[in-house]
Write an enzyme that holds these catalytic residues in place. Sequence first.
Site, PDB file in Angstrom:
ATOM      1  N   ASN A  87       0.837  -1.201   0.000  1.00 38.45           N
ATOM      2  CA  ASN A  87       0.000   0.000   0.000  1.00 38.45           C
ATOM      3  C   ASN A  87       0.872   1.252   0.000  1.00 38.45           C
ATOM      4  O   ASN A  87       1.973   1.276   0.552  1.00 38.45           O
ATOM      5  CB  ASN A  87      -1.018  -0.001   1.146  1.00 38.45           C
ATOM      6  CG  ASN A  87      -0.421  -0.203   2.521  1.00 38.45           C
ATOM      7  OD1 ASN A  87       0.657  -0.759   2.676  1.00 38.45           O
ATOM      8  ND2 ASN A  87      -1.141   0.254   3.532  1.00 38.45           N
TER       9      ASN A  87
ATOM     10  N   GLU B 176      -3.114  -4.067  -3.449  1.00 42.30           N
ATOM     11  CA  GLU B 176      -3.588  -4.772  -4.641  1.00 42.30           C
ATOM     12  C   GLU B 176      -3.473  -3.900  -5.887  1.00 42.30           C
ATOM     13  O   GLU B 176      -3.270  -4.410  -6.992  1.00 42.30           O
ATOM     14  CB  GLU B 176      -5.040  -5.223  -4.450  1.00 42.30           C
ATOM     15  CG  GLU B 176      -5.224  -6.307  -3.397  1.00 42.30           C
ATOM     16  CD  GLU B 176      -5.379  -5.776  -1.972  1.00 42.30           C
ATOM     17  OE1 GLU B 176      -5.000  -4.604  -1.724  1.00 42.30           O
ATOM     18  OE2 GLU B 176      -5.873  -6.514  -1.116  1.00 42.30           O
TER      19      GLU B 176
ATOM     20  N   CYS C  80     -10.853  -3.789  -4.162  1.00 38.65           N
ATOM     21  CA  CYS C  80      -9.756  -4.638  -4.641  1.00 38.65           C
ATOM     22  C   CYS C  80     -10.242  -6.028  -5.044  1.00 38.65           C
ATOM     23  O   CYS C  80      -9.619  -6.684  -5.883  1.00 38.65           O
ATOM     24  CB  CYS C  80      -8.649  -4.676  -3.605  1.00 38.65           C
ATOM     25  SG  CYS C  80      -7.803  -3.075  -3.500  1.00 38.65           S
TER      26      CYS C  80
ATOM     27  N   GLU D 104       0.251   5.255   0.746  1.00 38.71           N
ATOM     28  CA  GLU D 104      -0.718   6.250   1.227  1.00 38.71           C
ATOM     29  C   GLU D 104      -0.328   7.652   0.773  1.00 38.71           C
ATOM     30  O   GLU D 104       0.705   7.858   0.138  1.00 38.71           O
ATOM     31  CB  GLU D 104      -0.827   6.131   2.753  1.00 38.71           C
ATOM     32  CG  GLU D 104      -1.355   4.760   3.150  1.00 38.71           C
ATOM     33  CD  GLU D 104      -1.604   4.593   4.636  1.00 38.71           C
ATOM     34  OE1 GLU D 104      -1.105   5.411   5.439  1.00 38.71           O
ATOM     35  OE2 GLU D 104      -2.301   3.614   4.984  1.00 38.71           O
TER      36      GLU D 104
HETATM   37  N1  THU Z   1      -5.311  -1.749   2.489  1.00 36.85           N
HETATM   38  C1  THU Z   1      -4.744  -2.459   1.470  1.00 36.85           C
HETATM   39  O1  THU Z   1      -3.630  -2.149   1.025  1.00 36.85           O
HETATM   40  N2  THU Z   1      -5.451  -3.506   0.943  1.00 36.85           N
HETATM   41  C2  THU Z   1      -6.676  -3.902   1.391  1.00 36.85           C
HETATM   42  O2  THU Z   1      -7.289  -4.771   0.784  1.00 36.85           O
HETATM   43  C3  THU Z   1      -7.234  -3.320   2.626  1.00 36.85           C
HETATM   44  C4  THU Z   1      -6.631  -2.025   3.029  1.00 36.85           C
HETATM   45  C5  THU Z   1      -4.561  -0.602   3.029  1.00 36.85           C
HETATM   46  C6  THU Z   1      -5.112   0.731   2.609  1.00 36.85           C
HETATM   47  C7  THU Z   1      -4.591   1.637   3.714  1.00 36.85           C
HETATM   48  O3  THU Z   1      -3.305   2.090   3.329  1.00 36.85           O
HETATM   49  C8  THU Z   1      -4.466   0.724   4.919  1.00 36.85           C
HETATM   50  O4  THU Z   1      -4.591  -0.607   4.447  1.00 36.85           O
HETATM   51  C9  THU Z   1      -5.532   0.962   5.976  1.00 36.85           C
HETATM   52  O5  THU Z   1      -6.802   0.900   5.430  1.00 36.85           O
END
Ligand code: THU
Length: 130
Positions: free
Chosen positions: A46, A59, A93, A48
């Site tokens: 992820n 994803e 996702c 941000e």
């Molecule tokens: N997150 C993901 O990367 N994939 C998911 O399927 C669920 C959530 C991340 C997004 C964000 O950076 C952090 O988890 C908290 O929601």
Amino acid sequence: MASAIDWAALREAASGAASLAYAPYSGYPVGCAALVDDGRIVTGCNVENASYGVTLCAECAMIGQLHLGGGGRLVAFDCVDGAGRTITPCGRCRQLLFEAAAPGLVLNTPAGVRTIAEMLPDAFGPEALG
Ligand code: THU
């Protein structure tokens, strides 16, 4: 076929990806990995952003890597948080995975191995666009 899937290799790749996450706002790193139908493994973390709504899930990065690496279809998928817990993909996702899925894509989830059809029943797909 599910029995041929090296889940340990996928977990190692997903954990490695989680260690590269950029998640200073949530403090919740995520990494994911998938086996492609040509045998390669694609990963994502992820990423941000100070504009929180622009945050990219792991994803998203993984699907980008799938296409950048030559495309293909996903056979098996694993996703892990920074504490090593198995997590399920968010709703958006699941849609991304559905579109990139090989027939019978399986996901490792906290409830066990599930098919994409179980994770996203009655999915909206490209055939709807005519
Ligand atoms: N997150 C993901 O990367 N994939 C998911 O399927 C669920 C959530 C991340 C997004 C964000 O950076 C952090 O988890 C908290 O929601």
